[in-house]
Design a protein around this motif. Structure first.
Motif, PDB file in Angstrom:
ATOM      1  N   MET A 255       0.838  -1.196   0.000  1.00 55.66           N
ATOM      2  CA  MET A 255       0.000   0.000   0.000  1.00 55.66           C
ATOM      3  C   MET A 255       0.877   1.253   0.000  1.00 55.66           C
ATOM      4  N   LYS A 256       0.317   2.348  -0.526  1.00 55.35           N
ATOM      5  CA  LYS A 256       1.098   3.563  -0.660  1.00 55.35           C
ATOM      6  C   LYS A 256       1.539   4.112   0.696  1.00 55.35           C
ATOM      7  N   ILE A 257       0.644   4.123   1.685  1.00 53.94           N
ATOM      8  CA  ILE A 257       0.991   4.671   3.003  1.00 53.94           C
ATOM      9  C   ILE A 257       2.147   3.907   3.613  1.00 53.94           C
ATOM     10  N   SER A 258       2.109   2.586   3.492  1.00 52.02           N
ATOM     11  CA  SER A 258       3.192   1.758   4.030  1.00 52.02           C
ATOM     12  C   SER A 258       4.501   2.069   3.319  1.00 52.02           C
ATOM     13  N   ARG A 259       4.428   2.245   1.983  1.00 50.67           N
ATOM     14  CA  ARG A 259       5.641   2.568   1.234  1.00 50.67           C
ATOM     15  C   ARG A 259       6.183   3.934   1.627  1.00 50.67           C
ATOM     16  N   LEU A 260       5.297   4.904   1.800  1.00 48.89           N
ATOM     17  CA  LEU A 260       5.724   6.244   2.210  1.00 48.89           C
ATOM     18  C   LEU A 260       6.442   6.206   3.555  1.00 48.89           C
ATOM     19  N   ASN A 261       5.855   5.482   4.506  1.00 49.40           N
ATOM     20  CA  ASN A 261       6.472   5.380   5.832  1.00 49.40           C
ATOM     21  C   ASN A 261       7.848   4.717   5.754  1.00 49.40           C
ATOM     22  N   SER A 262       7.944   3.677   4.913  1.00 48.59           N
ATOM     23  CA  SER A 262       9.221   2.971   4.767  1.00 48.59           C
ATOM     24  C   SER A 262      10.271   3.855   4.123  1.00 48.59           C
ATOM     25  N   ILE A 263       9.865   4.620   3.104  1.00 49.62           N
ATOM     26  CA  ILE A 263      10.803   5.529   2.449  1.00 49.62           C
ATOM     27  C   ILE A 263      11.282   6.591   3.433  1.00 49.62           C
ATOM     28  N   GLU A 264      10.365   7.140   4.229  1.00 53.24           N
ATOM     29  CA  GLU A 264      10.717   8.169   5.203  1.00 53.24           C
ATOM     30  C   GLU A 264      11.727   7.625   6.212  1.00 53.24           C
ATOM     31  N   GLN A 265      11.461   6.433   6.728  1.00 53.77           N
ATOM     32  CA  GLN A 265      12.372   5.830   7.693  1.00 53.77           C
ATOM     33  C   GLN A 265      13.734   5.566   7.067  1.00 53.77           C
ATOM     34  N   TYR A 266      13.739   5.109   5.823  1.00 54.29           N
ATOM     35  CA  TYR A 266      14.989   4.797   5.121  1.00 54.29           C
ATOM     36  C   TYR A 266      15.835   6.054   4.934  1.00 54.29           C
ATOM     37  N   VAL A 267      15.204   7.139   4.521  1.00 57.65           N
ATOM     38  CA  VAL A 267      15.928   8.396   4.292  1.00 57.65           C
ATOM     39  C   VAL A 267      16.479   8.938   5.605  1.00 57.65           C
ATOM     40  N   ILE A 268      15.671   8.899   6.654  1.00 59.71           N
ATOM     41  CA  ILE A 268      16.117   9.410   7.954  1.00 59.71           C
ATOM     42  C   ILE A 268      17.305   8.606   8.468  1.00 59.71           C
ATOM     43  N   ALA A 269      17.257   7.296   8.267  1.00 58.52           N
ATOM     44  CA  ALA A 269      18.352   6.440   8.725  1.00 58.52           C
ATOM     45  C   ALA A 269      19.633   6.678   7.928  1.00 58.52           C
ATOM     46  N   LYS A 270      19.478   6.910   6.618  1.00 57.44           N
ATOM     47  CA  LYS A 270      20.642   7.096   5.734  1.00 57.44           C
ATOM     48  C   LYS A 270      21.091   8.556   5.648  1.00 57.44           C
ATOM     49  N   GLU A 271      20.204   9.467   6.022  1.00 59.50           N
ATOM     50  CA  GLU A 271      20.425  10.920   6.023  1.00 59.50           C
ATOM     51  C   GLU A 271      20.329  11.535   4.623  1.00 59.50           C
ATOM     52  N   THR A 272      21.027  10.990   3.644  1.00 52.99           N
ATOM     53  CA  THR A 272      20.914  11.471   2.265  1.00 52.99           C
ATOM     54  C   THR A 272      20.888  10.269   1.323  1.00 52.99           C
ATOM     55  N   VAL A 273      19.919  10.270   0.386  1.00 56.01           N
ATOM     56  CA  VAL A 273      19.735   9.135  -0.518  1.00 56.01           C
ATOM     57  C   VAL A 273      19.434   9.666  -1.913  1.00 56.01           C
TER      58      VAL A 273
END
Length: 252
Positions: free
Chosen positions: A1-19
């Motif tokens: 689902m889109k909401i789940s993907r959005l949350n995952s992308i947000e977490q991924y970017v925050i963890a990596k800082e820049t992507v």
């Protein structure tokens, strides 16, 4: 689902800082057009911002982030700290788990212990502890606070004040030698202060990024700690302070 993907992308970017956009496309298996639309939606939340060719995390206070987003920050360090903290727990202990994404990590490392009683006002910790048969769970109740993902209020404080706690695993928004352990929320800080005074042993669980930072409310002096559990050897002023005050330091 889109909401789940959005949350995952947000977490991924925050963890990596820049992507980069190319990396996001590869990791999440979607087209550049889809990623660009997702990033437009996420930028509105205020936790990430688009840059040329990619996206970067916004340097905003972690207290403004969702619990999953905060969990993604320094996740490997937090897991290490959780494992070290679990080594301080023995069978039959009654332990307090403070609200926070670092303290939450201790629970997954306690599955071999017997007869544990977990006391917590953290909703995430309640959900995690409920998975394990070896843990009796006590929730002090109160009013749910979304910013801290925990229950707070007079009833919470009164319930905790009547309990015997062997070990308390505490979190802090900031840690400094001058101000001790600090927090941004008054009711949360009052609960933390009460637990510190009740517990037989108090352990601070904090990665090195929390050192030399101060929030508005101080709830525990560093000299009151039984132990400091972190991800690496503390800077020299902290190392000498803990050593001279007989406070155990656990790190790798």
């Amino acid at each position: 689902m889109k909401i789940s993907r959005l949350n995952s992308i947000e977490q991924y970017v925050i963890a990596k800082e820049t992507v980069s956009i190319d990396e996001l496309c590869e990791v999440f298996g979607v087209s550049k057009n889809t990623i660009r639309r997702d990033l437009n939606d996420l930028e509105v939340r205020g936790h990430i911002t688009k840059v040329y060719g990619g996206v970067t995390a916004v340097c905003s206070p972690c207290s403004n982030l969702s619990t999953p987003a905060r969990s993604a920050i320094h996740s490997s360090d937090k897991n290490l700290i959780g494992r070290l903290a679990a080594n301080q727990v023995i069978d039959g202990d009654t332990i307090f788990i403070d609200s926070g994404t670092t303290t939450l990590c201790v629970l997954r490392h306690l599955t071999t212990k017997k007869g544990l009683t977990i006391v917590t006002h953290s909703l995430a910790a309640m959900a995690e502890a409920s998975k394990y048969d070896n843990m009796n769970l006590i929730c002090p109740g109160g009013i749910y606070s979304s910013p801290t993902d925990s229950f707070v209020g007079l009833s919470t404080f009164e319930t905790l004040s009547g309990m015997t706690i062997n070990k308390a695993f505490m979190a802090a928004s900031g840690v400094s030698i001058e101000c001790g352990m600090t927090n941004t929320t008054f009711l949360e800080a009052e609960i933390k202060r009460g637990v510190v005074h009740k517990a037989e042993k108090v352990y601070l669980m904090a990665d090195s990024s929390k050192l030399n930072k101060k929030a508005v409310i101080s709830f525990c002096k560093l000299g009151e700690l039984s132990g400091f559990i972190t991800d690496c050897k503390p800077p020299e002023p902290y190392y000498e302070f803990f050593k001279s005050n007989g406070i155990k330091m656990l790190y790798e």
